[in-house]
Write an enzyme that holds these catalytic residues in place. Structure first.
Site, PDB file in Angstrom:
ATOM      1  N   ASP A  90     -33.759  33.436  -5.518  1.00  0.00           N
ATOM      2  CA  ASP A  90     -34.059  32.621  -6.720  1.00  0.00           C
ATOM      3  C   ASP A  90     -35.285  32.982  -7.121  1.00  0.00           C
ATOM      4  O   ASP A  90     -36.407  32.732  -6.531  1.00  0.00           O
ATOM      5  CB  ASP A  90     -33.756  31.216  -6.320  1.00  0.00           C
ATOM      6  CG  ASP A  90     -34.045  30.454  -7.691  1.00  0.00           C
ATOM      7  OD1 ASP A  90     -33.050  30.538  -8.689  1.00  0.00           O
ATOM      8  OD2 ASP A  90     -34.887  29.659  -7.771  1.00  0.00           O
ATOM      9  N   HIS A  94     -24.925  30.216 -14.926  1.00  0.00           N
ATOM     10  CA  HIS A  94     -25.265  28.609 -14.877  1.00  0.00           C
ATOM     11  C   HIS A  94     -26.553  28.569 -15.963  1.00  0.00           C
ATOM     12  O   HIS A  94     -26.996  27.322 -16.302  1.00  0.00           O
ATOM     13  CB  HIS A  94     -25.583  28.106 -13.473  1.00  0.00           C
ATOM     14  CG  HIS A  94     -26.835  28.772 -13.021  1.00  0.00           C
ATOM     15  ND1 HIS A  94     -26.817  29.750 -12.569  1.00  0.00           N
ATOM     16  CD2 HIS A  94     -27.982  27.947 -12.659  1.00  0.00           C
ATOM     17  CE1 HIS A  94     -28.048  30.025 -11.987  1.00  0.00           C
ATOM     18  NE2 HIS A  94     -28.955  28.766 -12.039  1.00  0.00           N
ATOM     19  N   ASP A  95     -27.324  29.708 -16.136  1.00  0.00           N
ATOM     20  CA  ASP A  95     -28.414  29.106 -16.892  1.00  0.00           C
ATOM     21  C   ASP A  95     -28.380  29.424 -18.423  1.00  0.00           C
ATOM     22  O   ASP A  95     -27.287  30.025 -18.730  1.00  0.00           O
ATOM     23  CB  ASP A  95     -29.704  30.425 -16.280  1.00  0.00           C
ATOM     24  CG  ASP A  95     -30.376  29.801 -15.118  1.00  0.00           C
ATOM     25  OD1 ASP A  95     -30.534  28.441 -15.277  1.00  0.00           O
ATOM     26  OD2 ASP A  95     -30.753  30.631 -14.297  1.00  0.00           O
ATOM     27  N   ARG A 107     -28.399  22.807 -20.288  1.00  0.00           N
ATOM     28  CA  ARG A 107     -27.639  24.013 -19.726  1.00  0.00           C
ATOM     29  C   ARG A 107     -26.547  23.390 -18.778  1.00  0.00           C
ATOM     30  O   ARG A 107     -25.499  24.136 -18.572  1.00  0.00           O
ATOM     31  CB  ARG A 107     -28.569  24.668 -18.324  1.00  0.00           C
ATOM     32  CG  ARG A 107     -29.830  25.535 -19.037  1.00  0.00           C
ATOM     33  CD  ARG A 107     -30.697  26.238 -18.071  1.00  0.00           C
ATOM     34  NE  ARG A 107     -31.207  24.999 -17.124  1.00  0.00           N
ATOM     35  CZ  ARG A 107     -32.078  25.262 -16.132  1.00  0.00           C
ATOM     36  NH1 ARG A 107     -32.110  26.399 -15.435  1.00  0.00           N
ATOM     37  NH2 ARG A 107     -32.523  23.991 -15.400  1.00  0.00           N
ATOM     38  N   ASP A 137     -32.844  19.876 -10.973  1.00  0.00           N
ATOM     39  CA  ASP A 137     -32.763  21.268 -11.320  1.00  0.00           C
ATOM     40  C   ASP A 137     -31.448  22.175 -10.743  1.00  0.00           C
ATOM     41  O   ASP A 137     -31.445  23.336 -10.330  1.00  0.00           O
ATOM     42  CB  ASP A 137     -33.971  22.177 -11.114  1.00  0.00           C
ATOM     43  CG  ASP A 137     -34.176  23.546 -11.864  1.00  0.00           C
ATOM     44  OD1 ASP A 137     -33.358  23.517 -12.906  1.00  0.00           O
ATOM     45  OD2 ASP A 137     -34.772  24.665 -11.481  1.00  0.00           O
ATOM     46  N   GLU A 158     -32.810  37.585  -7.857  1.00  0.00           N
ATOM     47  CA  GLU A 158     -32.653  36.819  -9.167  1.00  0.00           C
ATOM     48  C   GLU A 158     -33.949  37.109  -9.904  1.00  0.00           C
ATOM     49  O   GLU A 158     -34.894  36.351  -9.561  1.00  0.00           O
ATOM     50  CB  GLU A 158     -32.289  35.621  -9.142  1.00  0.00           C
ATOM     51  CG  GLU A 158     -31.830  35.012 -10.598  1.00  0.00           C
ATOM     52  CD  GLU A 158     -32.578  33.881 -10.932  1.00  0.00           C
ATOM     53  OE1 GLU A 158     -32.547  33.507 -12.253  1.00  0.00           O
ATOM     54  OE2 GLU A 158     -33.661  33.538 -10.227  1.00  0.00           O
TER      55      GLU A 158
HETATM   56  C1  GLC Z   1     -33.616  30.345 -11.317  1.00  0.00           C
HETATM   57  C2  GLC Z   1     -32.425  29.531 -11.436  1.00  0.00           C
HETATM   58  C3  GLC Z   1     -32.414  28.345 -12.296  1.00  0.00           C
HETATM   59  C4  GLC Z   1     -33.611  27.530 -12.158  1.00  0.00           C
HETATM   60  C5  GLC Z   1     -34.918  28.391 -11.569  1.00  0.00           C
HETATM   61  C6  GLC Z   1     -35.863  27.493 -10.732  1.00  0.00           C
HETATM   62  O1  GLC Z   1     -33.878  30.953 -12.428  1.00  0.00           O
HETATM   63  O2  GLC Z   1     -31.383  30.294 -11.837  1.00  0.00           O
HETATM   64  O3  GLC Z   1     -31.282  27.717 -12.934  1.00  0.00           O
HETATM   65  O4  GLC Z   1     -33.896  26.621 -13.125  1.00  0.00           O
HETATM   66  O5  GLC Z   1     -34.603  29.523 -10.906  1.00  0.00           O
HETATM   67  O6  GLC Z   1     -35.456  27.519  -9.363  1.00  0.00           O
END
Ligand code: GLC
Length: 642
Positions: free
Chosen positions: A275, A386-387, A511, A132, A317
């Protein structure tokens, strides 16, 4: 039961000497300790404090002199990240510069862009294979081997600090990889570690939870629980099946993360991106996001850091709705005590939506939902990351401006994948919801803004328009207030890149289409005036770089962009023109954006009281605004009184 304050202080004191750093720590403990106690008591048994203060004292002793000095400096200048001079840059270390040593070599490039805040995407040891994008961490105390060692991390942070650049890393705290030591021990049958996770013997509880849980990756990781043979149980896996959600109601888990935070801070990290923070507390009958305990836990961690290493800040986030996101910067009792920064996901979505529809009314409505922030905090403002982009348009907001929420979300997914007639965008669908047909979108900012297709068409007017659209959107990122986060490659408008398809560990996650390697020759060339025979792509890259440089310079010169004051957004008499109004102690700044591809006129009455002689900080022009002014397609003005 309450924590015994006096005993706690005595415990800490016996671990400290009497030198300056020790006295500073004790002073901060006296000042902020109560915020820590109260938050811990809301979630945990009081006995947690003994272990936590042990961690604090050990980490304090291990902290080096340079970082103690950095702590003192930032206690005196706590707004360091709120200043208009703060310019953020976000990249994957390997895609940007191969490894950490490479990052150090690229500091001059970052300096040329004015960057003062660098977010290196996940660099801690991930699981092998699919991980991921590094968000499946197998070891928080080591780096991915090809990127460097922990001592390289300290050295890189030092080099960055010497250049006035702070370092942000991800702290993935909702889950670990199933290869992480805790999960390995749980799988081996250790009950203490089984308790680090949510494990259920049968489907009874999981089925109850599933009733109200949304799905993050319905396509490649359906469901929120995964059967594990070793555990002989269902383990909670919100994201991929190899990412195990950790159990934050266990005090041992809290202490583990406090220790991890201390260790990263002691390697010179200035900011931790928390995160998926919204997910860390689970409650039956809810979506298990944004639960009140999330904020208690964040306050406890934040205060722990504020006492131990005050030069460290937190960035949340939390990709959640307008009504929920404010709590991550602190509301009520938590105001100013949780994260210092939070991503402004709604703003990002609304910028794209406004660009697609050429209408500012939904934008105004959605943004009006955001109250003033605690003055010590700020937004992380971004156009791309990045998402994927989830089209988080609220049904109520849509209805209030005469739109159907579902249809508008479908329109955005169509528009940004280029399906909608007249759209030049080249995004791709990500995770389709079978029930509603709604989709999220992947794609680089430039490809979404139409630059890729315009270049392919070789038509100069289409290229001009796409570049103007792109820079208009980025102007909002630099002008809104908060830290503008430039996503790697966006300074030259890097396009979608399909090379990820060749890598089996990435191929099923599109992505990666917007996570390419840096195009260094192009990036280095982009500052120079292109040769007369240069390709259209080279000219575009140069124009974008020049546009971004202009925004950075304008931003740095405007004290009214200090993040302590919020922006007010107004739709104007003309649907395609939006105004960002910053009534700021440092001066009144009015930004005007034409979000359409046709010329418009803005009336002075829409300028929030600005009249007479004005300066446009984008062009440097000074003029009398009179009754109003014309705006070309996607034209932007940042105006103050002359
Ligand atoms: C956050 C990250 C994403 C990831 C997710 C799980 O949203 O930005 O890329 O898949 O967390 O860790």
């Amino acid at each position: 039961m309450a924590i015994d304050r006096l005993a706690a202080r005595a415990q800490l004191e016996t671990r400290l000497g009497t030198d300056r750093d020790d006295l500073d720590l004790l002073d901060r403990f006296d000042r902020y300790g109560e915020d820590l106690f109260v938050a811990l008591e809301a979630v945990y048994d009081p006995s947690i404090i003994t272990r936590l203060l042990d961690i604090m004292a050990s980490a304090h002793t291990a902290r080096d002199a340079a970082l103690h000095q950095r702590d003192r400096d930032r206690v005196l200048a706590p707004d360091w990240f709120q200043r208009p001079s703060t310019i953020g840059y976000v990249c994957y270390t390997d895609q940007f510069a191969k490894n950490l040593k490479g990052v150090a070599k690229r500091i001059p490039y970052l300096e040329s862009l004015g960057v003062t805040y660098l977010h290196l995407m996940p660099i801690l040891q991930p699981r092998p294979g699919a991980n991921d994008g590094g968000y499946a961490v197998a070891d928080y105390r080591n780096l991915r081997e090809d990127l460097g060692t922990m001592s390289d991390l300290r050295a890189t942070a030092e080099r960055l600090h010497e250049s006035g650049i702070s370092l942000t890393l991800d702290l993935v705290l909702n889950h670990v990889a199933l290869e992480h030591e805790w999960a390995v021990k749980a799988r081996a049958g250790d009950p203490a570690y089984r308790d680090y996770f949510y494990v259920f013997d049968d489907r009874e509880k999981p089925d109850q939870f599933e009733q109200s849980l949304p799905e993050v990756f319905p396509d490649f990781a359906p469901g929120n629980f995964t059967w594990n043979d070793d555990l002989r149980g269902w383990v909670w896996t919100t994201f991929n099946d190899y990412q195990w959600d950790v159990n934050w109601s266990n005090p041992a888990v809290f202490c583990e993360y406090a220790d991890i935070i201390a260790n990263l801070a002691n390697h010179g990290v200035d900011c931790l991106r928390l995160d998926a923070i919204a997910f860390i507390w689970k409650r039956l009958g809810t979506t298990s996001q944004n639960e009140p305990e999330v904020h208690d836990i964040t306050q406890a961690l934040r205060t722990f850091a504020r006492i131990l290493c005050p030069s460290l800040i937190f960035k949340a986030e939390a990709i959640v709705g307008p009504a929920q996101v404010g709590a991550y910067l602190g509301e009520g009792e938590h105001a100013g005590k949780v994260s210092d920064l939070a991503y402004h996901n709604s703003l990002m979505v609304q910028i794209w939506s406004m660009i697609a529809s050429g209408d500012a009314r939904l934008f105004e409505r959605a943004l009006s939902r955001f109250g003033a922030l605690p003055t010590t905090t700020g937004w992380g403002v971004y156009l791309r990351c990045h998402d994927d982009i989830g089209w988080a348009i609220d049904d109520g907001d849509a209805a209030a401006v005469g739109l159907n929420g579902h249809l508008h979300r479908m329109f955005l997914a169509d528009y940004f994948t280029g399906v909608f007639p007249g759209s030049d965008a080249r995004g791709v669908d990500f995770q389709i919801d079978p029930a509603s047909g709604e989709r999220r979108t992947s794609g680089s900012a430039a490809s979404l803004a139409g630059i890729e297709r315009a270049l392919a068409s070789k038509k100069a007017p289409a290229i001009d328009l796409a570049v103007a659209r792109y820079l208009c959107a980025y102007s909002m990122v630099f002008g809104f207030g908060g830290i503008p986060l430039l996503y790697m490659g966006d300074e030259i408008g890097m396009l979608n890149d399909e090379s990820y398809l060749a890598d089996p560990a990435k191929a099923d996650d599109n992505r990666w289409i917007h996570r390419p390697s840096m195009k260094w020759p192009a990036a280095e060339r982009a500052r120079d005036t292109p040769a007369p025979n240069a390709s259209a792509a080279t000219v575009v890259q140069h124009r974008i770089r020049a546009g971004i440089d202009g925004l950075v310079a304008a931003r740095r010169s405007l004290e009214a962009l200090h993040a302590s004051v919020s922006t007010r957004v107004r739709a104007t008499g003309i649907p395609g023109v939006v105004v960002f109004d910053r009534q700021h102690p440092a001066g009144h700044l009015v930004q005007v954006y034409n979000v359409t591809d046709s010329p418009k006129w803005i009336d002075t009455r829409d300028l929030g009281g600005l009249d007479g002689d004005v300066v446009d900080h984008i062009t440097g022009h000074r003029f009398d605004i009179g009754a109003g002014m014309p705006l070309g397609p996607f034209e932007v003005r940042w105006l103050t009184r002359a």
